[in-house]
Motif scaffolding. Structure first.
Motif, PDB file in Angstrom:
ATOM      1  N   PRO A 248      94.610  48.717  72.224  1.00 23.28           N
ATOM      2  CA  PRO A 248      94.836  47.811  73.037  1.00 23.28           C
ATOM      3  C   PRO A 248      93.909  48.399  74.443  1.00 23.28           C
ATOM      4  N   ARG A 249      93.435  47.458  75.035  1.00 28.02           N
ATOM      5  CA  ARG A 249      92.535  47.530  76.121  1.00 28.02           C
ATOM      6  C   ARG A 249      93.310  47.462  77.445  1.00 28.02           C
ATOM      7  N   ARG A 250      93.306  48.341  78.264  1.00 23.19           N
ATOM      8  CA  ARG A 250      93.961  48.175  79.546  1.00 23.19           C
ATOM      9  C   ARG A 250      92.806  48.335  80.874  1.00 23.19           C
ATOM     10  N   ARG A 251      93.137  47.333  81.580  1.00 21.89           N
ATOM     11  CA  ARG A 251      92.027  46.990  82.529  1.00 21.89           C
ATOM     12  C   ARG A 251      91.600  48.337  83.317  1.00 21.89           C
ATOM     13  N   ASN A 252      92.749  48.930  84.084  1.00 22.57           N
ATOM     14  CA  ASN A 252      92.560  50.176  84.647  1.00 22.57           C
ATOM     15  C   ASN A 252      92.011  51.434  84.303  1.00 22.57           C
ATOM     16  N   GLU A 253      92.086  51.282  82.762  1.00 15.38           N
ATOM     17  CA  GLU A 253      91.477  52.528  81.993  1.00 15.38           C
ATOM     18  C   GLU A 253      90.172  52.143  81.865  1.00 15.38           C
ATOM     19  N   LEU A 254      89.801  50.546  81.357  1.00 13.84           N
ATOM     20  CA  LEU A 254      88.556  50.392  80.970  1.00 13.84           C
ATOM     21  C   LEU A 254      87.600  50.311  81.940  1.00 13.84           C
ATOM     22  N   LEU A 255      87.954  50.178  83.323  1.00 17.11           N
ATOM     23  CA  LEU A 255      87.022  50.179  84.461  1.00 17.11           C
ATOM     24  C   LEU A 255      86.526  51.343  84.742  1.00 17.11           C
ATOM     25  N   LEU A 256      87.328  52.347  84.427  1.00 17.02           N
ATOM     26  CA  LEU A 256      86.823  53.916  84.369  1.00 17.02           C
ATOM     27  C   LEU A 256      85.919  54.329  83.146  1.00 17.02           C
ATOM     28  N   ASP A 257      86.070  53.857  82.240  1.00 18.06           N
ATOM     29  CA  ASP A 257      85.440  54.222  81.149  1.00 18.06           C
ATOM     30  C   ASP A 257      83.902  54.305  81.085  1.00 18.06           C
ATOM     31  N   PRO A 258      83.022  55.092  81.035  1.00 19.78           N
ATOM     32  CA  PRO A 258      81.627  55.119  81.035  1.00 19.78           C
ATOM     33  C   PRO A 258      81.215  54.298  80.035  1.00 19.78           C
ATOM     34  N   ARG A 259      81.876  54.229  78.847  1.00 17.59           N
ATOM     35  CA  ARG A 259      81.225  53.270  78.038  1.00 17.59           C
ATOM     36  C   ARG A 259      81.218  51.706  78.285  1.00 17.59           C
ATOM     37  N   TYR A 260      82.367  51.434  78.850  1.00 16.37           N
ATOM     38  CA  TYR A 260      82.401  50.210  79.367  1.00 16.37           C
ATOM     39  C   TYR A 260      81.278  49.747  80.431  1.00 16.37           C
ATOM     40  N   GLN A 261      81.221  50.696  81.111  1.00 15.85           N
ATOM     41  CA  GLN A 261      80.220  50.618  82.279  1.00 15.85           C
ATOM     42  C   GLN A 261      78.909  50.506  82.039  1.00 15.85           C
ATOM     43  N   LYS A 262      78.604  51.157  80.753  1.00 10.65           N
ATOM     44  CA  LYS A 262      77.330  50.871  80.058  1.00 10.65           C
ATOM     45  C   LYS A 262      77.037  49.804  79.626  1.00 10.65           C
ATOM     46  N   TYR A 263      78.088  49.220  78.879  1.00 13.53           N
ATOM     47  CA  TYR A 263      78.027  47.893  78.253  1.00 13.53           C
ATOM     48  C   TYR A 263      77.499  46.959  79.498  1.00 13.53           C
ATOM     49  N   VAL A 264      78.383  46.851  80.456  1.00 15.95           N
ATOM     50  CA  VAL A 264      78.286  46.063  81.445  1.00 15.95           C
ATOM     51  C   VAL A 264      76.848  46.072  82.164  1.00 15.95           C
ATOM     52  N   VAL A 265      76.363  47.114  82.281  1.00  9.47           N
ATOM     53  CA  VAL A 265      74.883  47.454  83.051  1.00  9.47           C
ATOM     54  C   VAL A 265      74.019  46.875  81.995  1.00  9.47           C
ATOM     55  N   ASP A 266      74.039  47.111  80.896  1.00 11.00           N
ATOM     56  CA  ASP A 266      73.161  46.867  79.854  1.00 11.00           C
ATOM     57  C   ASP A 266      72.956  45.427  79.861  1.00 11.00           C
ATOM     58  N   ILE A 267      74.141  44.765  79.571  1.00 13.51           N
ATOM     59  CA  ILE A 267      74.078  43.286  79.296  1.00 13.51           C
ATOM     60  C   ILE A 267      73.787  42.510  80.616  1.00 13.51           C
ATOM     61  N   GLU A 268      74.095  42.829  81.788  1.00 18.78           N
ATOM     62  CA  GLU A 268      73.745  42.324  83.064  1.00 18.78           C
ATOM     63  C   GLU A 268      72.152  42.544  83.205  1.00 18.78           C
ATOM     64  N   ARG A 269      71.623  43.739  82.853  1.00 16.94           N
ATOM     65  CA  ARG A 269      70.288  43.635  82.860  1.00 16.94           C
ATOM     66  C   ARG A 269      69.385  42.613  81.694  1.00 16.94           C
ATOM     67  N   MET A 270      70.046  42.326  80.668  1.00 16.57           N
ATOM     68  CA  MET A 270      69.549  41.562  79.917  1.00 16.57           C
ATOM     69  C   MET A 270      69.693  40.052  80.196  1.00 16.57           C
ATOM     70  N   PHE A 271      71.073  40.144  80.781  1.00 20.43           N
ATOM     71  CA  PHE A 271      71.357  38.607  81.583  1.00 20.43           C
ATOM     72  C   PHE A 271      70.283  37.986  82.572  1.00 20.43           C
ATOM     73  N   ASP A 272      69.940  38.916  83.313  1.00 23.24           N
ATOM     74  CA  ASP A 272      68.913  38.673  84.279  1.00 23.24           C
ATOM     75  C   ASP A 272      67.295  38.486  83.783  1.00 23.24           C
ATOM     76  N   GLU A 273      67.041  39.135  82.586  1.00 34.26           N
ATOM     77  CA  GLU A 273      65.922  38.979  82.047  1.00 34.26           C
ATOM     78  C   GLU A 273      65.743  37.504  81.300  1.00 34.26           C
ATOM     79  N   VAL A 274      66.998  37.007  80.748  1.00 29.33           N
ATOM     80  CA  VAL A 274      66.995  35.696  80.176  1.00 29.33           C
ATOM     81  C   VAL A 274      67.242  34.511  81.165  1.00 29.33           C
ATOM     82  N   ASP A 275      67.771  34.910  82.261  1.00 28.17           N
ATOM     83  CA  ASP A 275      68.005  33.747  83.473  1.00 28.17           C
ATOM     84  C   ASP A 275      66.724  34.039  84.384  1.00 28.17           C
TER      85      ASP A 275
END
Lengths: 281, 261
Positions: A248-275
Motif C-alpha cells: 500500500p502506498r502512503r503519501r508521506n512516504e511516497l513523496l520522499l521516494d526518489p522513484r516516485y519523484q523520477k516518475y513525476v519528473v519524467d512524465i511532466e516532461r513528456m506532458f510538456d512535449e505533448v501539450d
C-alpha cells in the motif's frame, strides 16, 4: 486434452483465470470524430488501442482536449465510437451497464434524494430488498467518511463530500470497473489530496479495476499501476508507463521516494512535449 | 418569538390589503357614484353571496371546471414538455404548433369551440385546459432540457431504461421548473375560468358577476370581484405551500454544515 463443451461456467472460469493477466477491457482501434461544422471535423480520438487488466488502476493522462474523457465515455457505453470497438470481458460494449460504474467530475448526484437515498438508488434498481440495500449503503457511507450525513441533501454538502457520496453511490451497485472522469478536478488542493488518500485506501481493500481520467501528473503517479499518456489533436496514445511503486502506498512516504519523484519528473516532461500550449516548467 | 423584521415581512401583504381598501373607501366616499360602492358596502355583501345556496353551487361548479381543466392540462402538458425537452424530434414536431397557439388569446377561441361543443362544461374546461397547457409545457420543456447529462448517464449505468430515466430522473430533476410553470398555470386557470363564464353565460362565478352588473347590483359586482380575487390568492398560497414542500431539496435555504472534505 479434449475440450468438453460445458454447461457449467465454473468449469470454464479457472481456465480463463490461469491466463497470465486477464484482460477485462479491450479498446480496439477506436476513433472518434465530432462534426463541429459542415466542413470541418474534429478528430477527438485517433486509432486508440489499449488493454486493461483486471484489478489494475489505470490512469489516462493528457492535456485538455486530448479526448481522454471521450475515451472513458466510450468504455462506459455513453458514447459510441465513430470507428473501432471496445469490449468488456470479450463482449462488445453497446451501452451503459451496471458492470461499469462512472464517477463524474460534476458529481451528478440526484439532488432530490438524501445521501442515503442516492447510495441506495443503484442497489434498489438492481432489485436488492430495501432493508439490505439500506444496511449496505450505511456501511458504504461510513466507509467514505460521511457517517452522520445520511439524511442530508446534496445541496447541503461541500464539493468533497458530494464526491464521496458519488463514489459510495457507484460502489453500492458493485460495478466490476470504476470509471472515474477527473473526479477530483473540481475540488481544492487540500480536499483533493484527502480524497486521493481515501480512494487509495478503499481501492487497496478490494482492488477493483479502475480507469481514471486526470490531467494531474502526481495524481496519476500516486494512484496508478499504469499511466496512459495521451497527446492531443488528434487524441493519440503517446506512451504507456508502468508505475512500479510498492503498495500500500502512503503519501508521506511516497513523496520522499526518489522513484516516485523520477516518475513525476519524467512524465511532466513528456506532458510538456505533448501539450504545445503548456509552458515548460 | 419572531424578529421585528420577520414580522414586518409577514405583515406586509396584510398592510397592502388594508391600504388598498382604505384608498377604495375614501375614493368611493368622495366620488359618491351609484355604480361605485364603498369598500365596506362591498365587503358587507360577501356573506349574502356566500350564504346563498344558488351562488355557492355556481362558485363550486366554477372551481370544479377549473380543477378538471387544470388537472387534465398537467397530465398532458408535463409529459409532453418533458418529452420535448429530451427528444429533438418531438420538440421539432410540437414547437411550431405551440408557437402558433401561444400568442392567441384562448378566450378568442371560445366562439369556435362553442359552435362545436355548445356552451356547457366541456367548452369551458377545454378553454381552461388550453390556457393552462402552454406555460406548463414551456416550463417542463425548459426544465427537462436543463437536466444534467451526467445525471442521466449515472442512471443508465444503474440499469434504468430510457422511460425509467424520464420518469425517475428527468421528472424529479425538472420538478422545480415544472412547478413554476404550474403556478403560472393555476392563475391562468382562474382567469380563463372567469373569462369563459363571461362569454358563455350559463353558470359560475363569472356569470354571477355579470348578472349582477346587468341588474345594477353594484355591491354584488364588487363583492364578487373580492371573492374571485380571494380565491386566486388562496389557491396560489396553497399551491405555494405544496410546491415548497415538494422541492425543499432544491431551495437554497439550508445553511452549509461545517464543511469538510
Amino acid at each position: 486434452m479434449k475440450v468438453v463443451p460445458s454447461r457449467s461456467s465454473e468449469w470454464v472460469r479457472p481456465v480463463t483465470s490461469q491466463r497470465p493477466a486477464s484482460t477485462i477491457i479491450e479498446i480496439d482501434r477506436v476513433s472518434q470524430v465530432f462534426q463541429t461544422s459542415a466542413r470541418k471535423d474534429h478528430v477527438a480520438l485517433s486509432d486508440i488501442s489499449l488493454t486493461i487488466e483486471e484489478g489494475a488502476f489505470v490512469s489516462i493522462l493528457g492535456p485538455s482536449g486530448c479526448g481522454k474523457s471521450t475515451l472513458l465515455y466510450i468504455v462506459g457505453g455513453f458514447v459510441s465510437p465513430t470507428s473501432g470497438a471496445a469490449t468488456m470481458k470479450g463482449q462488445a460494449i453497446t451501452g451503459p451497464g451496471p458492470d461499469r460504474g462512472p464517477v463524474f467530475q460534476e458529481f451528478a448526484l440526484f439532488p432530490w434524494k438524501t445521501v442515503l437515498g442516492n447510495v441506495m438508488y443503484g442497489p434498489r434498481q438492481q432489485g436488492v430488498r430495501a432493508i439490505e440495500a439500506e444496511a449496505q449503503s450505511r456501511t458504504l457511507i461510513e466507509m467514505v467518511g460521511l457517517k452522520g450525513y445520511e439524511n442530508f441533501y446534496p445541496k447541503e454538502l461541500s464539493g468533497g463530500m458530494k464526491q464521496r457520496v458519488a463514489l459510495a453511490r457507484t460502489l453500492a451497485y458493485h460495478p466490476e470497473v470504476l470509471l472515474m472522469d477527473e473526479p477530483f478536478g473540481a475540488l481544492d488542493a487540500h480536499t483533493r489530496t484527502r480524497l486521493q488518500n481515501d480512494l487509495l485506501n478503499i481501492w487497496e481493500r478490494d482492488r477493483k479495476t479502475v480507469l481514471f481520467v486526470t490531467h494531474s501528473v502526481d495524481e496519476a503517479v500516486f494512484l496508478s499501476d499504469k499511466v496512459v499518456m495521451m497527446s492531443k489533436s488528434p487524441g493519440r496514445i503517446r506512451q504507456v508507463i508502468d508505475i512500479d511503486l510498492p503498495r500500500p502506498r502512503r503519501r508521506n512516504e511516497l513523496l520522499l521516494d526518489p522513484r516516485y519523484q523520477k516518475y513525476v519528473v519524467d512524465i511532466e516532461r513528456m506532458f510538456d512535449e505533448v501539450d504545445e500550449t503548456g509552458s515548460p516548467s | 418569538m419572531i424578529s421585528p423584521a420577520a414580522f414586518a415581512r409577514r405583515a406586509a401583504p396584510v398592510f397592502a390589503c388594508i391600504g388598498l381598501l382604505a384608498v377604495w373607501q375614501i375614493a368611493a366616499l368622495i366620488l359618491k357614484n351609484d355604480s361605485f360602492p364603498t369598500a365596506i358596502e362591498a365587503i358587507r355583501t360577501i356573506p349574502d353571496i356566500l350564504g346563498d345556496k344558488e351562488a355557492l353551487i355556481n362558485i363550486l361548479a366554477s372551481l370544479r371546471r377549473m380543477a378538471i381543466g387544470f388537472g387534465v392540462a398537467l397530465l398532458v402538458s408535463i409529459p409532453l414538455g418533458l418529452l420535448m425537452g429530451r427528444s429533438r424530434a418531438v420538440a421539432a414536431f410540437f414547437n411550431p404548433l405551440l408557437m402558433i397557439i401561444y400568442p392567441v388569446p384562448k378566450a378568442a377561441l371560445m366562439p369556435i369551440i362553442m359552435l362545436w361543443l355548445g356552451v356547457g362544461d366541456v367548452t369551458k374546461i377545454l378553454v381552461i385546459f388550453l390556457g393552462v397547457s402552454l406555460p406548463v409545457i414551456y416550463h417542463s420543456f425548459e426544465g427537462a432540457k436543463a437536466v444534467e447529462e451526467k445525471m442521466l448517464w449515472s442512471g443508465a449505468a444503474m440499469g434504468l431504461s430510457s422511460l425509467q430515466r424520464l420518469v425517475r430522473i428527468v421528472l424529479p430533476a425538472a420538478l422545480p421548473e415544472i412547478l413554476t410553470g404550474c403556478r403560472t398555470g393555476l392563475v391562468l386557470a382562474l382567469i380563463t375560468m372567469i373569462t369563459s363564464e363571461m362569454i358563455a353565460r350559463q353558470s359560475g362565478a363569472g356569470n354571477i358577476l355579470f348578472n349582477a352588473l346587468d341588474m345594477g347590483q353594484y355591491d354584488t359586482v364588487y363583492a364578487m370581484i373580492i371573492v374571485i380575487g380571494a380565491m386566486g390568492i388562496g389557491l396560489d398560497a396553497i399551491f405555494e405551500r405544496v410546491r415548497a414542500m415538494l422541492v425543499r431539496w432544491s431551495e437554497p435555504q439550508f445553511d452549509m454544515p461545517l464543511s469538510f472534505s
